[in-house]
Scaffold this motif. Structure first.
Motif, PDB file in Angstrom:
ATOM      1  N   ALA A   1       0.809  -1.215   0.000  1.00  0.00           N
ATOM      2  CA  ALA A   1       0.000   0.000   0.000  1.00  0.00           C
ATOM      3  C   ALA A   1       0.845   1.268   0.000  1.00  0.00           C
ATOM      4  N   ARG A   2       2.131   1.108   0.219  1.00  0.00           N
ATOM      5  CA  ARG A   2       2.977   2.291   0.271  1.00  0.00           C
ATOM      6  C   ARG A   2       3.843   2.473  -0.948  1.00  0.00           C
ATOM      7  N   GLU A   3       4.124   1.395  -1.592  1.00  0.00           N
ATOM      8  CA  GLU A   3       5.049   1.509  -2.715  1.00  0.00           C
ATOM      9  C   GLU A   3       4.773   0.475  -3.781  1.00  0.00           C
ATOM     10  N   GLY A   4       4.079  -0.557  -3.373  1.00  0.00           N
ATOM     11  CA  GLY A   4       4.003  -1.777  -4.176  1.00  0.00           C
ATOM     12  C   GLY A   4       3.236  -1.660  -5.469  1.00  0.00           C
ATOM     13  N   GLU A   5       3.172  -2.754  -6.122  1.00  0.00           N
ATOM     14  CA  GLU A   5       2.416  -2.850  -7.360  1.00  0.00           C
ATOM     15  C   GLU A   5       1.176  -3.702  -7.162  1.00  0.00           C
ATOM     16  N   LEU A   6       0.286  -3.569  -8.100  1.00  0.00           N
ATOM     17  CA  LEU A   6      -0.933  -4.354  -8.110  1.00  0.00           C
ATOM     18  C   LEU A   6      -0.627  -5.727  -8.687  1.00  0.00           C
ATOM     19  N   ASP A   7      -0.686  -6.740  -7.831  1.00  0.00           N
ATOM     20  CA  ASP A   7      -0.504  -8.096  -8.400  1.00  0.00           C
ATOM     21  C   ASP A   7      -1.137  -9.162  -7.538  1.00  0.00           C
TER      22      ASP A   7
ATOM     23  N   HIS B   1     -12.217  -4.290   8.192  1.00  0.00           N
ATOM     24  CA  HIS B   1     -12.365  -5.540   7.448  1.00  0.00           C
ATOM     25  C   HIS B   1     -11.283  -5.742   6.383  1.00  0.00           C
ATOM     26  N   ARG B   2     -10.791  -6.971   6.313  1.00  0.00           N
ATOM     27  CA  ARG B   2      -9.702  -7.285   5.383  1.00  0.00           C
ATOM     28  C   ARG B   2     -10.012  -6.940   3.932  1.00  0.00           C
ATOM     29  N   ASN B   3     -11.266  -7.073   3.536  1.00  0.00           N
ATOM     30  CA  ASN B   3     -11.586  -6.727   2.148  1.00  0.00           C
ATOM     31  C   ASN B   3     -11.506  -5.222   1.901  1.00  0.00           C
ATOM     32  N   ARG B   4     -11.821  -4.457   2.923  1.00  0.00           N
ATOM     33  CA  ARG B   4     -11.687  -3.003   2.804  1.00  0.00           C
ATOM     34  C   ARG B   4     -10.216  -2.624   2.733  1.00  0.00           C
ATOM     35  N   LEU B   5      -9.422  -3.299   3.538  1.00  0.00           N
ATOM     36  CA  LEU B   5      -7.976  -3.066   3.481  1.00  0.00           C
ATOM     37  C   LEU B   5      -7.475  -3.373   2.083  1.00  0.00           C
ATOM     38  N   GLY B   6      -7.988  -4.464   1.532  1.00  0.00           N
ATOM     39  CA  GLY B   6      -7.561  -4.861   0.190  1.00  0.00           C
ATOM     40  C   GLY B   6      -7.963  -3.843  -0.856  1.00  0.00           C
ATOM     41  N   ILE B   7      -9.195  -3.405  -0.813  1.00  0.00           N
ATOM     42  CA  ILE B   7      -9.673  -2.425  -1.785  1.00  0.00           C
ATOM     43  C   ILE B   7      -8.837  -1.154  -1.709  1.00  0.00           C
TER      44      ILE B   7
ATOM     45  N   VAL C   1      -4.922   2.944  -3.538  1.00  0.00           N
ATOM     46  CA  VAL C   1      -3.962   4.015  -3.255  1.00  0.00           C
ATOM     47  C   VAL C   1      -2.714   3.928  -4.138  1.00  0.00           C
ATOM     48  N   VAL C   2      -2.464   2.742  -4.680  1.00  0.00           N
ATOM     49  CA  VAL C   2      -1.278   2.665  -5.535  1.00  0.00           C
ATOM     50  C   VAL C   2      -1.611   2.573  -7.019  1.00  0.00           C
TER      51      VAL C   2
END
Lengths: 104, 104
Positions: free
Chosen positions: A98-104, B14-20, B25-26
């Motif tokens: 969430a800070r630097e990473g990529e979507l994968d 919730h983990r799914n919210r964290l995921g979304i 954000v990236v």
DNA sequence: AAAAGAACTTTGTAACGCAAAGTTAACTGA
DNA sequence: TCAGTTAACTTTGCGTTACAAAGTTCTTTT
């Protein structure tokens, strides 16, 4: 991403559960009222979170006496420590994404 | 400890919210189906999490066309980014406490 | 014309989170 | 001695949430 999310344990989703476990992994046998105060929870609310964690064998209950007065204390089990550690490791991985990473 | 827990935003428990949020954000403007696939959620479930985040102005919706085909994409708002960042910072503080910290 | 995909909404249900009140057993102060 | 207090819950009740599955609308593909 899918892998990360599925590695988060639903039992620890809630912030109060995170709080309880965080306290119990670094402090052996914390009593009810201390937990209640540290987390500012009502009696019933704390009890239900504790019960949920106990049912999953993530925490254990110990009843002892201080003088002649009964006291209930809670501690993280080995399983609880392991599960919570895994959860934290996963959270950390998510932090990086969430800070630097990529979507994968 | 009390301070830390209260700084965690319930909207992100919730983990799914964290995921979304981690995805949004990236990555700017991610479409519905990509989110669905990345998180392995059902249609309705994803929609309801997205709606909850949208109602709090943490994400925004944009509808555009790819050729003649409509496509819905989602992106984190400035408020969403700020709130999520604060949440992650708080989680990080909790990580430290849970790994080495003291009870306070 | 029929089937399929996108992006939802609706429906229904079971679980959850919470406060507040009730409970039991012990202890304490007047 | 007995009224009040504390510990640690349990119960009650309620509003919210999470979820799957099915239904919907519009559009594209075959």
């Amino acid at each position: 991403m899918k892998d990360i999310i599925t590695h988060l344990n639903p039992a620890f989703d809630h912030r109060n559960r995170l709080g309880i476990m965080s306290i119990l992994v670094v402090n052996d046998w914390v009593d009810y009222n201390t937990l209640k105060e540290l987390l500012s929870l009502t009696d019933g609310n704390l009890a239900s979170h504790l019960k949920a964690l106990e049912l999953q064998d993530f925490i254990a209950v110990r009843k002892k006496f201080v003088g002649r007065k009964p006291q209930t204390t809670y501690g993280a089990t080995a399983a609880g420590r392991a599960a919570f550690k895994a959860h934290l490791d996963t959270l950390e991985a998510l932090l990086h994404i969430a800070r630097e990473g990529e979507l994968d």
